[in-house]
Structures are given as C-alpha cells and as structure tokens.
Design a protein around this motif. Sequence first.
Motif, mmCIF file in Angstrom:
data_model
loop_
_atom_site.group_PDB
_atom_site.id
_atom_site.type_symbol
_atom_site.label_atom_id
_atom_site.label_comp_id
_atom_site.label_asym_id
_atom_site.label_seq_id
_atom_site.Cartn_x
_atom_site.Cartn_y
_atom_site.Cartn_z
ATOM 1 N N THR A 42 0.851 -1.191 0.000
ATOM 2 C CA THR A 42 0.000 0.000 0.000
ATOM 3 C C THR A 42 0.883 1.235 0.000
ATOM 4 O O THR A 42 2.013 1.186 0.471
ATOM 5 C CB THR A 42 -0.865 0.066 1.276
ATOM 6 O OG1 THR A 42 0.013 0.051 2.393
ATOM 7 C CG2 THR A 42 -1.852 -1.055 1.367
ATOM 8 N N LEU A 81 -0.152 8.269 6.928
ATOM 9 C CA LEU A 81 -0.291 6.916 7.458
ATOM 10 C C LEU A 81 0.954 6.089 7.168
ATOM 11 O O LEU A 81 1.559 6.213 6.106
ATOM 12 C CB LEU A 81 -1.500 6.230 6.808
ATOM 13 C CG LEU A 81 -2.841 6.934 6.988
ATOM 14 C CD1 LEU A 81 -3.915 6.241 6.158
ATOM 15 C CD2 LEU A 81 -3.243 6.948 8.458
ATOM 16 N N GLN A 129 -9.227 7.234 2.875
ATOM 17 C CA GLN A 129 -8.834 6.814 4.227
ATOM 18 C C GLN A 129 -9.848 7.194 5.305
ATOM 19 O O GLN A 129 -10.128 6.421 6.215
ATOM 20 C CB GLN A 129 -7.435 7.365 4.590
ATOM 21 C CG GLN A 129 -7.350 8.880 4.721
ATOM 22 C CD GLN A 129 -5.907 9.339 4.960
ATOM 23 O OE1 GLN A 129 -5.004 8.924 4.237
ATOM 24 N NE2 GLN A 129 -5.700 10.171 5.976
ATOM 25 N N GLN A 130 -10.421 8.401 5.183
ATOM 26 C CA GLN A 130 -11.353 8.856 6.224
ATOM 27 C C GLN A 130 -12.657 8.060 6.181
ATOM 28 O O GLN A 130 -13.139 7.563 7.187
ATOM 29 C CB GLN A 130 -11.626 10.355 6.045
ATOM 30 C CG GLN A 130 -12.561 10.913 7.095
ATOM 31 C CD GLN A 130 -12.627 12.439 7.053
ATOM 32 O OE1 GLN A 130 -11.636 13.113 6.816
ATOM 33 N NE2 GLN A 130 -13.808 12.984 7.294
ATOM 34 N N TYR A 159 -5.736 9.290 0.125
ATOM 35 C CA TYR A 159 -6.087 7.990 -0.444
ATOM 36 C C TYR A 159 -5.005 6.957 -0.195
ATOM 37 O O TYR A 159 -3.813 7.264 -0.218
ATOM 38 C CB TYR A 159 -6.308 8.111 -1.955
ATOM 39 C CG TYR A 159 -7.352 9.120 -2.308
ATOM 40 C CD1 TYR A 159 -8.697 8.886 -2.009
ATOM 41 C CD2 TYR A 159 -6.994 10.328 -2.896
ATOM 42 C CE1 TYR A 159 -9.658 9.835 -2.301
ATOM 43 C CE2 TYR A 159 -7.954 11.287 -3.190
ATOM 44 C CZ TYR A 159 -9.276 11.031 -2.882
ATOM 45 O OH TYR A 159 -10.223 11.974 -3.163
ATOM 46 N N ILE A 160 -5.465 5.732 0.032
ATOM 47 C CA ILE A 160 -4.541 4.616 0.119
ATOM 48 C C ILE A 160 -4.628 3.879 -1.218
ATOM 49 O O ILE A 160 -5.730 3.550 -1.668
ATOM 50 C CB ILE A 160 -4.948 3.650 1.251
ATOM 51 C CG1 ILE A 160 -4.955 4.390 2.590
ATOM 52 C CG2 ILE A 160 -4.042 2.434 1.291
ATOM 53 C CD1 ILE A 160 -5.656 3.636 3.711
ATOM 54 N N ILE A 168 -6.074 -0.744 7.817
ATOM 55 C CA ILE A 168 -7.336 -0.149 7.359
ATOM 56 C C ILE A 168 -7.923 -0.993 6.235
ATOM 57 O O ILE A 168 -9.103 -1.339 6.248
ATOM 58 C CB ILE A 168 -7.121 1.310 6.891
ATOM 59 C CG1 ILE A 168 -6.838 2.194 8.105
ATOM 60 C CG2 ILE A 168 -8.349 1.810 6.136
ATOM 61 C CD1 ILE A 168 -6.624 3.647 7.770
ATOM 62 N N MET A 228 -1.964 1.532 7.050
ATOM 63 C CA MET A 228 -2.756 1.436 5.824
ATOM 64 C C MET A 228 -3.220 0.005 5.574
ATOM 65 O O MET A 228 -4.363 -0.240 5.227
ATOM 66 C CB MET A 228 -1.936 1.942 4.631
ATOM 67 C CG MET A 228 -1.731 3.435 4.677
ATOM 68 S SD MET A 228 -1.005 4.089 3.183
ATOM 69 C CE MET A 228 0.713 3.841 3.460
ATOM 70 N N TYR A 277 -8.681 13.309 6.842
ATOM 71 C CA TYR A 277 -7.783 13.548 5.721
ATOM 72 C C TYR A 277 -6.581 14.333 6.225
ATOM 73 O O TYR A 277 -6.678 15.098 7.171
ATOM 74 C CB TYR A 277 -8.486 14.365 4.640
ATOM 75 C CG TYR A 277 -9.682 13.668 4.042
ATOM 76 C CD1 TYR A 277 -9.564 12.368 3.563
ATOM 77 C CD2 TYR A 277 -10.912 14.300 3.953
ATOM 78 C CE1 TYR A 277 -10.665 11.717 3.013
ATOM 79 C CE2 TYR A 277 -12.012 13.656 3.417
ATOM 80 C CZ TYR A 277 -11.879 12.364 2.949
ATOM 81 O OH TYR A 277 -12.956 11.731 2.415
ATOM 82 N N HIS A 292 -12.165 4.452 7.373
ATOM 83 C CA HIS A 292 -12.080 4.286 8.811
ATOM 84 C C HIS A 292 -13.431 4.542 9.483
ATOM 85 O O HIS A 292 -13.801 3.883 10.454
ATOM 86 C CB HIS A 292 -11.002 5.224 9.385
ATOM 87 C CG HIS A 292 -10.596 4.854 10.772
ATOM 88 N ND1 HIS A 292 -10.358 5.769 11.744
ATOM 89 C CD2 HIS A 292 -10.411 3.639 11.350
ATOM 90 C CE1 HIS A 292 -10.045 5.152 12.872
ATOM 91 N NE2 HIS A 292 -10.057 3.861 12.655
ATOM 92 N N GLN A 327 0.311 5.868 0.177
ATOM 93 C CA GLN A 327 -0.670 6.924 0.366
ATOM 94 C C GLN A 327 -0.442 8.042 -0.640
ATOM 95 O O GLN A 327 0.701 8.385 -0.922
ATOM 96 C CB GLN A 327 -0.499 7.480 1.794
ATOM 97 C CG GLN A 327 -1.620 8.362 2.266
ATOM 98 C CD GLN A 327 -1.326 8.957 3.639
ATOM 99 O OE1 GLN A 327 -0.168 9.005 4.059
ATOM 100 N NE2 GLN A 327 -2.346 9.401 4.330
#
Length: 611
Positions: free
Chosen positions: A428, A569, A449-450, A435-436, A577, A574, A565, A453, A430
């Motif tokens: 992964t 990470l 990501q937000q 964004y991952i 997540i 990541m 955001y 989660h 970022q």
Amino acid sequence: MSNIISLLPEHVANQIAAGEVVQRPASVVKELLENAIDAGATQIKLIVKDAGKTQIQVIDNGSGMSPFDARMCFERHATSKIKSADDLFNLHTKGFRGEALASIAAVAQVELKTKQSSDTVGQLIEIEGGKFVNQTECQSPVGTSFSVKNLFFNIPARRNFLKEDSTELRHIIDEFERVALPHYNIHFIMYSNNNEIFNLPPSGLIQRIMGLFSNSMNQKLVPIEQTTDVVKISGYVGKPETAKKKRGDQYFFVNNRFIKSPYLNHAVYEAYRELTAHDAHPAWYLFLEVDAKNIDINIHPTKTEIKFIDDKTIYALLHSSVKRALGKANVGPSLDFESEMSFNIEANTGNRIIEPPKVSYNPDYNPFKKNSGGYKSAETELERSNKKNWETLYEGFKSNPEELIDIPLENQIEGQSELKQASVTYKTFQVGGKYIVTSFNNDVVLVDQQRAHERILYEHFLSSKEQKPISTQKVLFPVHLELSTNDFVLIRNLDAEFKLLGFDIEPFGKNNIVINGTPAELGDFNAQQMIEGVLENYKLNLLDKKVDIHDNLCRALAKNTCIKYGKNLEEAEMQMIVTHLLNCTDPLYSPNGKPVMMEISREETEKFFKR
Ligand code: ADP
Ligand code: MG
C-alpha cells in the motif's frame, strides 16, 4: 334532484380545524402557554408526562375566567381578544382566532379549572373529544389550569403517527424556549415525568438565555441595541468563533412572537460573512419591535412566517446593527462609527428609495490571523488531538491487528474472501494525505482513508448491540461538561445507548455531566470535543434520516472519531485499514452512502494502453 349540501356537524368541523392547529403535543404546549401569557400570568408552570402523549398541563396565575367564559372558551371562534376586524390591525395578544381550545378539546380529554379574583369559587369543566362532559364548582387558586390528556385518543391514526418520546419532548422544549425566551419577566417552570427541566425566575434577557441554554452563553454573546423609527432591534448575537456546524440557536422574535424568516437570516449571515467559515452557523437571539400596523397579520397563527410592509429597510437595519455589534465587540472588521453608523431612518411612507446604510471595512481583514481571534489556536488544538487520537487508537494492535475488530469470517460476503486474503499481502502507499493505493488481483484500488475508517468504526460500534457491549476505559481525570438543556435531555435519553458503546457518563446537577470513561479503543480523546461533535451529528442525522437511535449514535460516533484527511499513514496502518475495511459488511460505502473504494480493473488498464 334532492339537495345534497349540508353543514358539517360542529364536532367534525372542530376535528378538521384541529388538524391544522394541533399537529403534535408541542402544538398544544404552544397554545396553552400563549393563552397564559395573554391572561397576564406572572408565573406559568408546564407539566408533561410521556412527552405530552399522556398529559400536558399548564397552570397559570393569570386573570382566570368567569363561569360563563370557562364554558365559552371551548367554542370555535370564541375569543376575548378581538371584537371587530379593525382590531386585527392593532394586535397585542398572541391569540385572536379563538380556535385553539376548540381544536384541542376535539382531539383530547381536557379538564379546565379556573377562577377569577372576584369569584369565591372556581369552575371545573371536563370535555372529551369535543363533547361536553361536566361542569361543577371547585376549589381553585386565582388563575387557570388546563390539563390535556391522551392527545388524539379518538384519532388512532394520528396518535400512531407521533414520534418517539425523545423527539416529541424535543419539540416541546423548542416551543417552551420560544415562548419563555422573550417573556423573561415571567416565571416559567417545566416538569417532564416529574423531573424539573427548567425553573426560570423573572430576570433579564441574558439570564434567561443562560437559564435556557447554558451558563456559559454570557461569554459567547455580543449585545445589540438599535432604535430607529421603523424598528427597534435588540438582543444578542454569537461571537463568530462560537458558530457551529449545525444551525441551532437562531431566534427572531417580532413583537415577542417567534418567527422564521429566511430573508432576515440572510441579513445576519451577511454580517458574519468574513468572520465565519461558510458552513458555520452563528447563534442569535434577536428581538424586533415594529408597529403592529406595519405587519401583515393575514397569516395563520400556528405558522411562523411574517410579512413586514417595510422589509427592505428592516433587512438593511438588521444587517448593519449586527455588523456594528460585532465590530464594537472587536470581533469584526474595523468600522468607522462616527461618520457612517449613526442613522435614524424615517418610516418609508412614500416611494422614497431606501438605501441600505453603508459599512466600511478593511477587505484584507483576516480573522484567522488576529491574535485575539482564538480561531487558529482552536484549530491546531483539534488537529493535535486528532493526531493523538489516531495514534492511541492503533497503538494497542500494531502487533496484533485482528484485535481491533473481531468479525467472524463467516460473516464475510461471499465472493469477497478472495480479495480479503489478497489484500494483506499487497503493498500500500498513500497519495495526497487522503487515499490509500493498493492492488487486489491485478486491479488497482484507491481507498478513501477517512471514509474507510468511518465505515470500520461504524460497524464496530454497531456490533455492540448484537455481540457484546464495548468495554470502557476510565479516564484519568473525569471531564465535566456543561450542555444546553436540549443536549442534556438528549444525552440522558441516550444513556443506555452510550453505555452500550463504552461510555461512562453521569448527570451532575443541572445541565452538567461528568464523563468518567470512554470506549476503550478510542484511547485518550478530547472528550468534550467528541461528545459535542457526537451530539451535533446525532441531531443532524435526525433531520434527514430515519435511522434508529443506536444506528444514529454509531454513525455520529464513527464520524467524530475516525481519522481525518491529511493524516500521514504508515504502511502498517494502511494495511490494517484495508484489512478491516474488507472485513466490513458493506466496505464499498461510508455510513452516509459515499463511495469508499475506487477500482481500476486490469481490463481497463489494458484497454487504455492498447491505444
Ligand atoms: P384565542 O387565544 O385565539 O382567543 P383560544 O381558543 O386559545 O383562542 O382561547 C379562547 C379564549 O379563552 C381566549 O380568548 C381567552 O379569553 C380564554 N382563555 C384561554 N386560556 C386562558 C387562560 N389561561 N386564562 C384566561 N383566559 C383564557
Ligand atoms: Mg389562544
């Protein structure tokens, strides 16, 4: 052919009228409180049981009624407030249509006790579903007591339509606040299920605002006072830095009657324009006094709209008074008071064009750069706590990621298991702090990501109902929080739900709570910010969604505790997540239905490069 038109029987006509006047228990509360004020009461007590569904009682020490009037008041169009159509242009009472009591009596069981000071005994009258049951003499203090039981007992369809108690009680408190706020010289008391919710002795306006909303309000407000020939404006507006995400405490009263006006809202928002974020809503408690002749009264009393004859002038004056008040309190653009702010506009009698008073300000003004603003520091504080939250949240399971969410494998959606297994082994990284990027089975996948989660936490909190309550972590120093009455009532109503989610919250005197513990996974949070945020989101959710209480609270909690955001990470975070997201029942969408993942398939990629 025979005639087919006949007059509706009185009780049917009253029931139909009741449809307009009485929508819910809160409508009854409004009408009874207003009648008590019109009767000149100096003390008014409101008692509700089961959010008004079982009983609403209003006891006042006003004028009381004669035995004849006590019987008459339940007739339709029975009013003591106007005698002729001319009176309509000089109204100083809340009611005048003589509809409320007839309507309420048509759809409930009503008991009236009343006595005038000139009488030795009082009158007791009972009416059920519009049918007169009994009138006798009784003991009674001077004043009036209306008890309204089992609202809509005779219209099951409407009774079933009532919302859950917490919602109906909220509506009642809203009405109570709208009536008690402008009448701060009257002693108001409110009980709900034998608990005293408000006890507001006669006071000044600011004390009344503090009594109704919170004791800290006096530090958050700026006074306004402006008298012109057209309108007198007074009251308070919130300091810009106290503006909230949710449109909350915004009150306009015209001649002490609560009104809603998008037009006047606009005038106030404009005054705040450079001082608040565009989605922030300042508080205001504003009182406009205008000559009754200059208001179009041809409106329904239960509605809250109003029409001014002179609305453009009022808009301009309101806008400039708010701007001036903010400037005076040194929170707004610098204003030149001497030259431009002294005005006294004559009533707009002819075709004279009214120009809005001009306000000069420095266009380069930036409240965020100001030392006194306090805005910037609040934001960094939030950022800091978010960062910390995130770190503590994942601290415990860096070594053992599966501990966070323990959803059994058999719950996984068929067909996705391949992806799930695959995800752990793939790399992964970022992009843009937002964004991952990862890859499953030769497809490129972007994860927000937000939202990811938020989805993970939401399902985790949700599971506390079916599986086990979330464990609580005691906080080192219990946090004391003062809430508005509405929020206090709300959090008390949500007590069981908060417990289930791992909170340990106790009431502590009037409108205060103590937070002794929070959900263990969340670690060391800024409890105050979180609770306020959760309640705000909870209420926002109520406005546009029909979710149940637990679901709503889980959404609000997830929204307020998820990573945001901008958070950088680490690889392990990541991967965690992604893994947890794929273990979710609905990994593709955030709780609000926004997309969480974007996939670029191998085929699409191949197709692109073939060109
Ligand atoms: P309206 O308020 O429009 O006149 P209502 O149906 O609410 O109509 O009330 C009818 C009449 O009953 C009022 O005009 C008033 O004379 C009398 N009344 C109602 N409530 C009270 C009260 N609490 N104390 C004294 N009189 C009251
Ligand atoms: Mg009335």
